[in-house]
Write a protein that holds these residues in place. Structure first.
Motif, PDB file in Angstrom:
ATOM      1  N   ALA A  31       0.756  -1.679   0.369  1.00 15.10           N
ATOM      2  CA  ALA A  31      -0.137  -0.103   0.122  1.00 15.10           C
ATOM      3  C   ALA A  31       0.888   1.556  -0.158  1.00 15.10           C
ATOM      4  N   LEU A  32       0.592   2.314  -0.982  1.00 15.04           N
ATOM      5  CA  LEU A  32       1.126   3.549  -0.640  1.00 15.04           C
ATOM      6  C   LEU A  32       0.275   4.463  -0.044  1.00 15.04           C
ATOM      7  N   ASN A  33       0.505   4.450   0.945  1.00 18.35           N
ATOM      8  CA  ASN A  33      -0.017   5.327   2.599  1.00 18.35           C
ATOM      9  C   ASN A  33       0.981   6.701   2.444  1.00 18.35           C
ATOM     10  N   TYR A  34       0.236   7.147   2.639  1.00 14.94           N
ATOM     11  CA  TYR A  34       0.345   8.898   3.969  1.00 14.94           C
ATOM     12  C   TYR A  34      -0.172   9.297   4.585  1.00 14.94           C
ATOM     13  N   ASN A  61       0.748  -3.369 -14.863  1.00 11.77           N
ATOM     14  CA  ASN A  61       0.483  -5.165 -15.513  1.00 11.77           C
ATOM     15  C   ASN A  61      -0.485  -5.513 -16.169  1.00 11.77           C
ATOM     16  N   SER A  62      -0.502  -6.666 -16.592  1.00 14.35           N
ATOM     17  CA  SER A  62      -2.185  -7.013 -17.048  1.00 14.35           C
ATOM     18  C   SER A  62      -3.546  -6.816 -16.170  1.00 14.35           C
ATOM     19  N   LYS A  63      -3.540  -6.514 -14.656  1.00 15.65           N
ATOM     20  CA  LYS A  63      -4.058  -6.175 -14.324  1.00 15.65           C
ATOM     21  C   LYS A  63      -4.269  -5.187 -14.091  1.00 15.65           C
ATOM     22  N   GLY A  64      -3.697  -4.109 -14.156  1.00 15.53           N
ATOM     23  CA  GLY A  64      -4.046  -2.969 -13.855  1.00 15.53           C
ATOM     24  C   GLY A  64      -2.847  -2.540 -12.223  1.00 15.53           C
ATOM     25  N   GLU A  65      -2.551  -3.113 -12.207  1.00 15.94           N
ATOM     26  CA  GLU A  65      -1.709  -3.268 -10.859  1.00 15.94           C
ATOM     27  C   GLU A  65      -0.480  -2.067 -11.592  1.00 15.94           C
ATOM     28  N   TRP A  66       0.607  -0.608 -10.710  1.00 13.74           N
ATOM     29  CA  TRP A  66       0.932  -0.250 -10.991  1.00 13.74           C
ATOM     30  C   TRP A  66       2.559  -1.325 -10.627  1.00 13.74           C
ATOM     31  N   ILE A  67       3.202  -1.143 -11.117  1.00 18.67           N
ATOM     32  CA  ILE A  67       4.866  -1.968 -10.950  1.00 18.67           C
ATOM     33  C   ILE A  67       5.398  -1.125 -10.506  1.00 18.67           C
ATOM     34  N   ILE A  68       6.177  -0.796  -9.393  1.00 17.73           N
ATOM     35  CA  ILE A  68       6.902   0.236  -8.461  1.00 17.73           C
ATOM     36  C   ILE A  68       8.297  -0.197  -8.498  1.00 17.73           C
ATOM     37  N   GLY A  69       8.767  -1.707  -8.105  1.00 21.10           N
ATOM     38  CA  GLY A  69       9.734  -2.170  -7.874  1.00 21.10           C
ATOM     39  C   GLY A  69      10.047  -3.469  -8.079  1.00 21.10           C
ATOM     40  N   ALA A  70      11.394  -4.004  -7.679  1.00 20.78           N
ATOM     41  CA  ALA A  70      11.592  -5.351  -8.292  1.00 20.78           C
ATOM     42  C   ALA A  70      11.587  -5.731  -6.706  1.00 20.78           C
ATOM     43  N   ILE A  71      11.485  -7.334  -6.784  1.00 25.60           N
ATOM     44  CA  ILE A  71      11.992  -8.835  -5.735  1.00 25.60           C
ATOM     45  C   ILE A  71      13.851  -9.036  -6.443  1.00 25.60           C
ATOM     46  N   ASN A  72      14.596  -9.261  -6.289  1.00 26.94           N
ATOM     47  CA  ASN A  72      15.520 -10.474  -6.888  1.00 26.94           C
ATOM     48  C   ASN A  72      16.008 -10.741  -6.162  1.00 26.94           C
ATOM     49  N   ARG A  79      12.843 -11.988 -10.129  1.00 29.11           N
ATOM     50  CA  ARG A  79      12.419 -12.571  -9.685  1.00 29.11           C
ATOM     51  C   ARG A  79      10.562 -12.302  -9.766  1.00 29.11           C
ATOM     52  N   ALA A  80      10.342 -11.285  -9.422  1.00 21.32           N
ATOM     53  CA  ALA A  80       9.265 -11.002  -9.037  1.00 21.32           C
ATOM     54  C   ALA A  80       8.772  -9.434  -8.603  1.00 21.32           C
ATOM     55  N   ASP A  81       7.675  -8.682  -8.938  1.00 23.91           N
ATOM     56  CA  ASP A  81       7.266  -7.335  -9.256  1.00 23.91           C
ATOM     57  C   ASP A  81       6.634  -6.961  -7.685  1.00 23.91           C
ATOM     58  N   LEU A  82       6.806  -5.785  -7.483  1.00 20.77           N
ATOM     59  CA  LEU A  82       6.669  -4.773  -6.227  1.00 20.77           C
ATOM     60  C   LEU A  82       5.006  -4.087  -7.038  1.00 20.77           C
ATOM     61  N   LEU A  83       3.818  -4.517  -6.378  1.00 20.27           N
ATOM     62  CA  LEU A  83       3.012  -3.776  -7.296  1.00 20.27           C
ATOM     63  C   LEU A  83       2.502  -3.082  -6.065  1.00 20.27           C
ATOM     64  N   SER A  84       1.598  -1.741  -6.728  1.00 17.84           N
ATOM     65  CA  SER A  84       0.396  -0.812  -5.537  1.00 17.84           C
ATOM     66  C   SER A  84      -1.025  -0.508  -6.553  1.00 17.84           C
ATOM     67  N   ASP A  85      -1.753  -0.571  -6.009  1.00 11.50           N
ATOM     68  CA  ASP A  85      -3.158  -0.057  -7.092  1.00 11.50           C
ATOM     69  C   ASP A  85      -2.942   1.459  -7.443  1.00 11.50           C
ATOM     70  N   ARG A  86      -1.996   2.787  -6.623  1.00 11.03           N
ATOM     71  CA  ARG A  86      -1.401   3.578  -6.912  1.00 11.03           C
ATOM     72  C   ARG A  86      -0.803   3.840  -7.862  1.00 11.03           C
ATOM     73  N   LEU A  88       2.562   6.192  -8.801  1.00 10.73           N
ATOM     74  CA  LEU A  88       3.354   7.479  -8.156  1.00 10.73           C
ATOM     75  C   LEU A  88       3.299   8.635  -7.703  1.00 10.73           C
ATOM     76  N   GLY A  89       2.735   8.534  -9.081  1.00  9.47           N
ATOM     77  CA  GLY A  89       2.701  10.857  -9.238  1.00  9.47           C
ATOM     78  C   GLY A  89       0.906  10.452  -7.961  1.00  9.47           C
ATOM     79  N   GLU A  90       0.149  10.310  -8.303  1.00  8.47           N
ATOM     80  CA  GLU A  90      -1.204   9.940  -7.495  1.00  8.47           C
ATOM     81  C   GLU A  90      -0.444  10.283  -5.964  1.00  8.47           C
ATOM     82  N   TRP A  91       0.400   9.160  -5.755  1.00 12.76           N
ATOM     83  CA  TRP A  91       1.199   8.913  -4.102  1.00 12.76           C
ATOM     84  C   TRP A  91       1.550  10.637  -4.082  1.00 12.76           C
ATOM     85  N   ILE A  92       2.661  10.662  -5.004  1.00 10.92           N
ATOM     86  CA  ILE A  92       2.980  11.928  -3.997  1.00 10.92           C
ATOM     87  C   ILE A  92       2.241  13.774  -3.868  1.00 10.92           C
TER      88      ILE A  92
END
Length: 205
Positions: A31-34, A61-72, A79-86, A88-92
Motif C-alpha cells: 500500500a502506498l499510504n501517506y 501489469n495485465s491486472k492494472g496494478e502499478w509496478i513500483i519496484g522489484a524483488i530480486n 524474480r518478481a514485482d512490487l505492485l500497488s493500486d496507486r 507513484l504520481g497519484e501517491w506524491i
C-alpha cells in the motif's frame, strides 16, 4: 567398505540452500499510504491547485496494478514485482495536497491547471523505486525517491524545487509492512524538505 565422507552432509546442505534460493518468488502488493507528520509549518490560507506529470517509466501489469519496484535474488536477478493500486504520481500528489491542507491551505488536485491559475504546483521528474535483493540470511533494500516541484503564481512559473530521499539497508527480512514503512517515511521526509520552501515562496508573493 569405505567410510562415509564427512563432507557429504555439508554438500547436501549447500544443495538444499541453493535450491531454496532458486525457488520462484511471487509478486507482492504493498500500500502506498501517506499521513502528515505534525511539524511547525504555521497556519496559512488560500487556494492551491496541485497537478503532476506521471513518469514515463510508469508501467502497469495485465491486472492494472502499478509496478513500483522489484524483488530480486541475492545476485540482483529479477524474480518478481512490487505492485500497488496507486501510481507513484497519484501517491506524491495526494501527499502534497494533504500537507498543504494540514498547513491551512485549500488545496485540491487536478489533471491540469485551470487557465491563469493564481497558485499552482506541478510535480515533475518523478523517479521512485524500491528494490529488494533476497539473500539466504538477510534482505538488502535499495530505495530512492526524487521529484521536482514547479511553483506557479498567476499563471507563471516562478521557481522549481528538487527533492530527494534515499535508503540503503540490510534487514533479516523485508516484510510487506517494512516496505510500506520505508515508502511512507521517505515521502514524509521529502515533504518536510519541500513544504517550508513552497510556503515561504507563496507567502512572499
Amino acid at each position: 567398505m569405505n567410510p562415509r565422507s564427512p563432507f557429504l552432509p555439508i554438500l547436501g546442505l549447500i544443495m538444499v540452500l541453493s535450491g531454496l534460493a532458486g525457488c520462484a518468488t511471487v509478486d507482492q502488493k504493498i500500500a502506498l499510504n501517506y499521513a502528515p507528520v505534525d511539524r511547525p509549518f504555521g497556519r496559512h490560507g488560500g487556494e492551491i491547485v496541485v497537478s503532476q506529470v506521471e513518469p514515463r517509466s510508469s508501467v502497469q501489469n495485465s491486472k492494472g496494478e502499478w509496478i513500483i519496484g522489484a524483488i530480486n535474488n541475492v545476485h540482483g536477478v529479477h524474480r518478481a514485482d512490487l505492485l500497488s493500486d496507486r501510481s507513484l504520481g497519484e501517491w506524491i500528489t495526494g501527499a502534497m495536497v494533504l500537507e498543504l491542507k494540514h498547513a491551512g491551505f485549500s488545496a485540491t488536485s487536478a489533471p491540469s491547471f485551470p487557465a491563469a491559475v493564481s497558485r499552482g504546483i506541478l510535480i515533475t521528474g518523478i523517479n521512485v523505486f524500491l528494490n529488494v535483493n533476497k539473500g539466504l540470511a538477510s534482505d538488502q533494500i535499495k530505495h530512492e525517491l526524487t521529484f521536482n516541484v514547479e511553483v506557479f503564481l498567476n499563471g507563471a512559473k516562478v521557481k522549481t524545487f528538487t527533492v530527494a530521499t534515499r535508503d540503503n539497508s540490510t534487514l533479516l527480512t523485508a516484510s510487506r509492512e517494512t516496505k510500506e514503512k520505508i515508502m511512507l517515511q521517505s515521502l514524509q521526509d521529502a515533504m518536510q524538505q519541500i513544504i517550508p520552501g513552497i510556503i515561504a515562496l507563496i507567502e512572499k508573493k
